[in-house]
Motif scaffolding. Structure first.
Motif, PDB file in Angstrom:
ATOM      1  N   ALA A 115       0.819  -1.210   0.000  1.00 50.76           N
ATOM      2  CA  ALA A 115       0.000   0.000   0.000  1.00 50.76           C
ATOM      3  C   ALA A 115       0.856   1.263   0.000  1.00 50.76           C
ATOM      4  O   ALA A 115       0.494   2.273  -0.618  1.00 50.76           O
ATOM      5  N   PHE A 116       1.985   1.213   0.670  1.00 52.94           N
ATOM      6  CA  PHE A 116       2.823   2.424   0.768  1.00 52.94           C
ATOM      7  C   PHE A 116       3.507   2.740  -0.558  1.00 52.94           C
ATOM      8  O   PHE A 116       3.710   3.908  -0.898  1.00 52.94           O
ATOM      9  N   VAL A 117       3.841   1.710  -1.303  1.00 51.12           N
ATOM     10  CA  VAL A 117       4.518   1.911  -2.592  1.00 51.12           C
ATOM     11  C   VAL A 117       3.516   2.227  -3.693  1.00 51.12           C
ATOM     12  O   VAL A 117       3.818   2.956  -4.648  1.00 51.12           O
ATOM     13  N   PHE A 118       2.310   1.703  -3.564  1.00 56.26           N
ATOM     14  CA  PHE A 118       1.299   1.756  -4.625  1.00 56.26           C
ATOM     15  C   PHE A 118       1.082   3.150  -5.229  1.00 56.26           C
ATOM     16  O   PHE A 118       1.078   3.281  -6.465  1.00 56.26           O
ATOM     17  N   PRO A 119       0.884   4.225  -4.450  1.00 57.21           N
ATOM     18  CA  PRO A 119       0.601   5.537  -5.060  1.00 57.21           C
ATOM     19  C   PRO A 119       1.708   6.038  -5.980  1.00 57.21           C
ATOM     20  O   PRO A 119       1.440   6.824  -6.896  1.00 57.21           O
ATOM     21  N   SER A 120       2.944   5.590  -5.760  1.00 60.33           N
ATOM     22  CA  SER A 120       4.072   6.078  -6.567  1.00 60.33           C
ATOM     23  C   SER A 120       4.149   5.416  -7.933  1.00 60.33           C
ATOM     24  O   SER A 120       4.961   5.814  -8.771  1.00 60.33           O
ATOM     25  N   LYS A 121       3.279   4.432  -8.175  1.00 61.93           N
ATOM     26  CA  LYS A 121       3.322   3.714  -9.444  1.00 61.93           C
ATOM     27  C   LYS A 121       2.759   4.518 -10.609  1.00 61.93           C
ATOM     28  O   LYS A 121       2.983   4.172 -11.765  1.00 61.93           O
ATOM     29  N   ASP A 122       1.997   5.559 -10.301  1.00 58.35           N
ATOM     30  CA  ASP A 122       1.483   6.434 -11.363  1.00 58.35           C
ATOM     31  C   ASP A 122       1.336   7.838 -10.784  1.00 58.35           C
ATOM     32  O   ASP A 122       0.269   8.219 -10.305  1.00 58.35           O
ATOM     33  N   MET A 123       2.421   8.586 -10.839  1.00 60.96           N
ATOM     34  CA  MET A 123       2.428   9.927 -10.258  1.00 60.96           C
ATOM     35  C   MET A 123       1.527  10.883 -11.033  1.00 60.96           C
ATOM     36  O   MET A 123       1.092  11.899 -10.500  1.00 60.96           O
TER      37      MET A 123
END
Length: 275
Positions: A10-18
């Motif tokens: 979950a912590f990494v997920f948002p950075s997958k599509d800035m």
């Protein structure tokens, strides 16, 4: 999935599509500006009545954008339920409808504990005890007790304050318990909305409670606590940095949505155990 796996994913997920995160940030800023402008227009409306209309329009626009954002967060939960590695794209009309439904869910799951709190407050007679305290203070300050023993006056006030304190303590205790419980239920309700797309399923309080049991009460509590801790640690660190370099505080416009995505993704991954 194990709890720590959920947190990491979950912590990494948002950075997958800035790019998507940036769109969310821009919409949030626009909604905030319309809300602020609407409030300012309402204030001016007391001087120039025509501004009331402009204020109302600005608030409505802010609310509509807010529903799109609120609906998008549900799609982030859904991505977790489906365990998809792709950050969902904005589906404007679908996000708007889902956001409205999510708004209804939030209201319902807020109203129930609020109603419970009011009932307990009425049962413990908070208002009546408060009135008695005010009356006792008034009687003493106006000298009504001048002819009586001061001990009588103090005992009367002390008893009134004790009764009020007991009423408040009971009501606050019940309120905290009720709001905490329904916060967990609301989280499950949002996951049910993401999973089924049905408002009626999301408003099924009993099934939401059963979902917590199906996942495991301990696992749900541990995950929620870890999410809160992670968000708290990030905010504390950033607050310290912003205190040293104030200009960097503008980064909070990105950090807050990032943490919102993180929390919603974690809920979706948690719910995937029973979806």
């Amino acid at each position: 999935m194990e709890v720590m796996e959920i947190i990491k994913d979950a912590f990494v997920f948002p950075s997958k599509d800035m790019k998507i995160l940036l769109i969310y940030v821009i919409l949030s800023v626009v909604a905030g500006l319309f809300s602020l402008g609407g409030t300012f227009a309402y204030i001016l409306g007391f001087i120039v009545p025509e501004f009331f209309m402009w204020g109302g329009m600005a608030v409505i626009i802010s609310m509509l954008i807010g529903w799109v954002l609120y609906g998008y967060l549900v799609s982030v939960i859904k991505s977790g339920i489906e365990q998809s590695d792709e950050v969902p794209q904005f589906e404007w009309w679908e996000n708007f409808i889902t956001g409205f439904n999510n708004f209804i869910v939030t209201i319902v799951y807020f109203v129930i504990p609020a109603f419970i709190t009011v009932v307990v407050g009425y049962a413990t007679d908070i208002v009546g005890n408060f009135v008695i305290v005010c009356e006792e203070i008034y009687l003493q300050t106006t000298g009504v007790y001048m002819g009586a023993s001061s001990d009588i006056a103090l005992n009367a006030l002390s008893q009134a304050l004790t009764n009020l304190a007991i009423s408040l303590s009971i009501t606050i205790f019940v309120a905290i318990i009720a709001f905490v419980i329904f916060s967990f239920l609301q989280t499950m309700a949002q996951a049910r909305l993401a999973n089924t797309g049905s408002l009626s399923e999301a408003l099924n309080v009993f099934e939401a409670a059963k979902d917590i049991s199906r996942i495991g009460v301990g696992k749900v509590i541990i995950l929620v606590i870890l999410v809160i801790v992670v968000i708290g640690v990030v905010e504390v660190i950033l607050s310290a940095i912003f205190a040293i370099i104030p200009i960097l505080s503008i980064l909070s416009l990105i950090v807050s949505p990032y943490l919102a995505f993180f929390a919603q993704r974690a809920v979706g991954l948690l719910y995937s155990d029973i979806a």
